[in-house]
Design a protein around this motif. Sequence first.
Motif, PDB file in Angstrom:
ATOM      1  N   LEU A  60       0.800  -1.153  -0.096  1.00 28.49           N
ATOM      2  CA  LEU A  60       0.151   0.099   0.084  1.00 28.49           C
ATOM      3  C   LEU A  60       0.972   1.267  -0.109  1.00 28.49           C
ATOM      4  N   HIS A  61       0.310   2.305  -0.472  1.00 28.86           N
ATOM      5  CA  HIS A  61       0.863   3.794  -0.360  1.00 28.86           C
ATOM      6  C   HIS A  61       0.542   4.009   1.213  1.00 28.86           C
ATOM      7  N   TYR A  62       1.439   3.725   2.040  1.00 31.50           N
ATOM      8  CA  TYR A  62       1.273   3.981   3.515  1.00 31.50           C
ATOM      9  C   TYR A  62       1.083   5.474   3.910  1.00 31.50           C
ATOM     10  N   GLU A  63       1.509   6.368   2.917  1.00 29.73           N
ATOM     11  CA  GLU A  63       1.013   7.830   3.191  1.00 29.73           C
ATOM     12  C   GLU A  63      -0.280   8.233   2.747  1.00 29.73           C
ATOM     13  N   HIS A  64      -1.007   7.189   1.940  1.00 30.53           N
ATOM     14  CA  HIS A  64      -2.560   7.551   1.791  1.00 30.53           C
ATOM     15  C   HIS A  64      -3.377   6.973   2.997  1.00 30.53           C
ATOM     16  N   LEU A  65      -2.977   6.533   3.899  1.00 33.30           N
ATOM     17  CA  LEU A  65      -3.599   6.003   5.141  1.00 33.30           C
ATOM     18  C   LEU A  65      -4.219   7.130   5.827  1.00 33.30           C
ATOM     19  N   ARG A  66      -5.457   6.994   6.369  1.00 30.93           N
ATOM     20  CA  ARG A  66      -6.019   8.043   7.061  1.00 30.93           C
ATOM     21  C   ARG A  66      -6.832   7.420   8.030  1.00 30.93           C
ATOM     22  N   LEU A  67      -7.469   8.249   8.819  1.00 32.31           N
ATOM     23  CA  LEU A  67      -8.457   8.026  10.040  1.00 32.31           C
ATOM     24  C   LEU A  67      -9.831   8.533   9.225  1.00 32.31           C
ATOM     25  N   ASP A 127     -11.683  11.156   9.699  1.00 33.31           N
ATOM     26  CA  ASP A 127     -11.460  12.532   9.524  1.00 33.31           C
ATOM     27  C   ASP A 127     -10.024  13.202   9.503  1.00 33.31           C
ATOM     28  N   PRO A 128      -9.698  13.228   8.097  1.00 34.10           N
ATOM     29  CA  PRO A 128      -8.076  13.590   7.940  1.00 34.10           C
ATOM     30  C   PRO A 128      -7.833  14.958   8.071  1.00 34.10           C
ATOM     31  N   SER A 129      -8.837  15.816   8.186  1.00 32.46           N
ATOM     32  CA  SER A 129      -8.483  17.404   8.120  1.00 32.46           C
ATOM     33  C   SER A 129      -7.875  17.914   9.448  1.00 32.46           C
ATOM     34  N   ASN A 130      -7.846  17.087  10.320  1.00 34.06           N
ATOM     35  CA  ASN A 130      -7.117  17.549  11.367  1.00 34.06           C
ATOM     36  C   ASN A 130      -5.870  17.090  11.387  1.00 34.06           C
ATOM     37  N   THR A 131      -4.753  17.963  11.613  1.00 35.83           N
ATOM     38  CA  THR A 131      -3.385  17.474  11.630  1.00 35.83           C
ATOM     39  C   THR A 131      -3.018  16.341  12.802  1.00 35.83           C
ATOM     40  N   VAL A 132      -3.736  16.433  13.696  1.00 36.24           N
ATOM     41  CA  VAL A 132      -3.319  15.659  14.840  1.00 36.24           C
ATOM     42  C   VAL A 132      -3.995  14.233  14.226  1.00 36.24           C
ATOM     43  N   CYS A 133      -4.643  14.128  13.301  1.00 37.68           N
ATOM     44  CA  CYS A 133      -5.280  12.911  12.976  1.00 37.68           C
ATOM     45  C   CYS A 133      -4.471  12.205  12.049  1.00 37.68           C
ATOM     46  N   SER A 134      -3.025  12.663  11.710  1.00 37.70           N
ATOM     47  CA  SER A 134      -2.054  11.775  10.805  1.00 37.70           C
ATOM     48  C   SER A 134      -1.551  10.730  11.306  1.00 37.70           C
ATOM     49  N   LEU A 135      -1.576   9.668  10.661  1.00 37.62           N
ATOM     50  CA  LEU A 135      -0.879   8.531  10.903  1.00 37.62           C
ATOM     51  C   LEU A 135       0.617   8.489  10.852  1.00 37.62           C
ATOM     52  N   THR A 170       2.698  10.825  11.534  1.00 40.15           N
ATOM     53  CA  THR A 170       3.472  11.354  12.612  1.00 40.15           C
ATOM     54  C   THR A 170       4.032  10.450  13.624  1.00 40.15           C
ATOM     55  N   HIS A 171       3.280   9.315  13.943  1.00 43.44           N
ATOM     56  CA  HIS A 171       3.715   8.310  14.865  1.00 43.44           C
ATOM     57  C   HIS A 171       4.165   6.981  14.290  1.00 43.44           C
ATOM     58  N   SER A 172       3.936   6.685  13.088  1.00 41.86           N
ATOM     59  CA  SER A 172       4.384   5.546  12.469  1.00 41.86           C
ATOM     60  C   SER A 172       5.805   5.320  12.065  1.00 41.86           C
ATOM     61  N   ASN A 173       6.110   4.078  12.157  1.00 39.10           N
ATOM     62  CA  ASN A 173       7.812   3.956  11.955  1.00 39.10           C
ATOM     63  C   ASN A 173       7.938   2.755  10.792  1.00 39.10           C
ATOM     64  N   ASN A 174       8.988   2.191  10.639  1.00 35.40           N
ATOM     65  CA  ASN A 174       9.293   1.290   9.868  1.00 35.40           C
ATOM     66  C   ASN A 174       8.486   0.054   9.665  1.00 35.40           C
ATOM     67  N   LEU A 208     -18.945   2.942  23.873  1.00 33.17           N
ATOM     68  CA  LEU A 208     -17.837   2.533  22.522  1.00 33.17           C
ATOM     69  C   LEU A 208     -17.415   3.795  21.813  1.00 33.17           C
ATOM     70  N   PHE A 209     -16.187   3.967  21.625  1.00 30.68           N
ATOM     71  CA  PHE A 209     -15.459   4.880  20.772  1.00 30.68           C
ATOM     72  C   PHE A 209     -15.035   4.254  19.445  1.00 30.68           C
ATOM     73  N   LYS A 210     -15.600   4.610  18.334  1.00 30.87           N
ATOM     74  CA  LYS A 210     -15.315   3.867  17.044  1.00 30.87           C
ATOM     75  C   LYS A 210     -14.538   4.678  16.033  1.00 30.87           C
ATOM     76  N   ASN A 211     -13.563   4.087  15.119  1.00 30.66           N
ATOM     77  CA  ASN A 211     -13.017   4.756  14.188  1.00 30.66           C
ATOM     78  C   ASN A 211     -12.439   3.637  13.193  1.00 30.66           C
ATOM     79  N   GLU A 212     -11.924   4.242  12.262  1.00 28.61           N
ATOM     80  CA  GLU A 212     -11.301   3.335  11.138  1.00 28.61           C
ATOM     81  C   GLU A 212     -10.176   3.985  10.391  1.00 28.61           C
ATOM     82  N   ILE A 213      -9.238   2.740  10.224  1.00 28.59           N
ATOM     83  CA  ILE A 213      -8.132   3.145   9.006  1.00 28.59           C
ATOM     84  C   ILE A 213      -8.482   2.853   7.882  1.00 28.59           C
ATOM     85  N   THR A 214      -8.450   3.826   6.902  1.00 25.76           N
ATOM     86  CA  THR A 214      -8.620   3.428   5.550  1.00 25.76           C
ATOM     87  C   THR A 214      -7.571   4.033   4.768  1.00 25.76           C
ATOM     88  N   THR A 215      -7.733   3.613   3.389  1.00 27.96           N
ATOM     89  CA  THR A 215      -6.711   4.057   2.455  1.00 27.96           C
ATOM     90  C   THR A 215      -7.256   4.478   1.183  1.00 27.96           C
TER      91      THR A 215
END
Length: 314
Positions: A13-20, A22-30, A32-36, A60-67
């Motif tokens: 996958l293009h990991y840079e295209h992964l998002r939560l 709501d990707p509009s908030n910068t704190v939601c960027s994946l 920032t914290h991902s590694n190799n 229940l607090f729900k979210n998802e990672i999509t590409t």
Amino acid sequence: MVVEVEKATLPRLHYEHLRLSDPSNTVCSLQTHSNNTHIVAIVPLNACGTQIEEDADDLLFKNEITTEDNSSALITRRHQVEMKFFCQYSKRGNVTFSFSAHRDNVTVWDKGFGQFTYGFEFYPDQRFTSRIAPRMYPLEFDVGDRIFMEIEATTPVNNTELFVESCTAAPYDNSNYPHPYTLIENGCNLDSTLIIYSTPNKNEFRFSIEAFKFIGLHDMVYISCSVVMCEAGNSRTRCSRGCQPNGTRRAKREAVIESRTHYVSQGPLRLRRAAQTGNTGKLQGLNSNLVFIAVCALAAVGMICGVLLCYKGL
């Protein structure tokens, strides 16, 4: 919420295209914290598209990672990876809290005396052999019970003596309570029930009073005292002057013979609630009046019957 996904478990996958959601908030960027090796998402419970659901027992607090291949597109007809996750919190729980009503010893430092400690304890009787255990607090008394107390100073300095200058009682744990009841003032006993007991140790002060309660709904009593440490036998100290009814101002303190005034307190004491004897007396008086009225009524009935019988005879 913190989510970690091992990259080896995902297709290419293009990991840079992964998002939560709501990707509009910068704190939601994946990114920032991902590694190799892992995709890491740190997800706020109230942002990044997190949805809240609840049932009878849990939140229940729900979210998802999509590409997505094109981050500017609104729709896609390609299959997307969806990694749904949630955190579950119980809506019910048990909270416990504990505290000790018993006051710990007070440790102070004073020039000329160094570090020393004051203890304020209650005892079951005038033998003062074993203090009442801290786990028994708050202590309960009936009005009129005798309460036995001891203030003790522990100091490494030899040839010292303890002097209790004042003691007051208040219904609240507040040293600034405006209307306390005074037991001792300027070294003089003001409470008529107060008894001071002799002790061979000059750093101990033992006394007792009869239990009382403040007028109103207050059933708690806190005892506070101001104390002074002095060089024993020195006539220039506050300790040697004893009771001063006029409240003579203390002379300038000589550090080597007299300490500053310190404050110690203990409590609360709880006064057991009892039936109001005045009300009982009123009820008893009322019952007596009812009996008297009933007797008079019976006598009157008898008199009337007697008159009717006499009239019939005539």
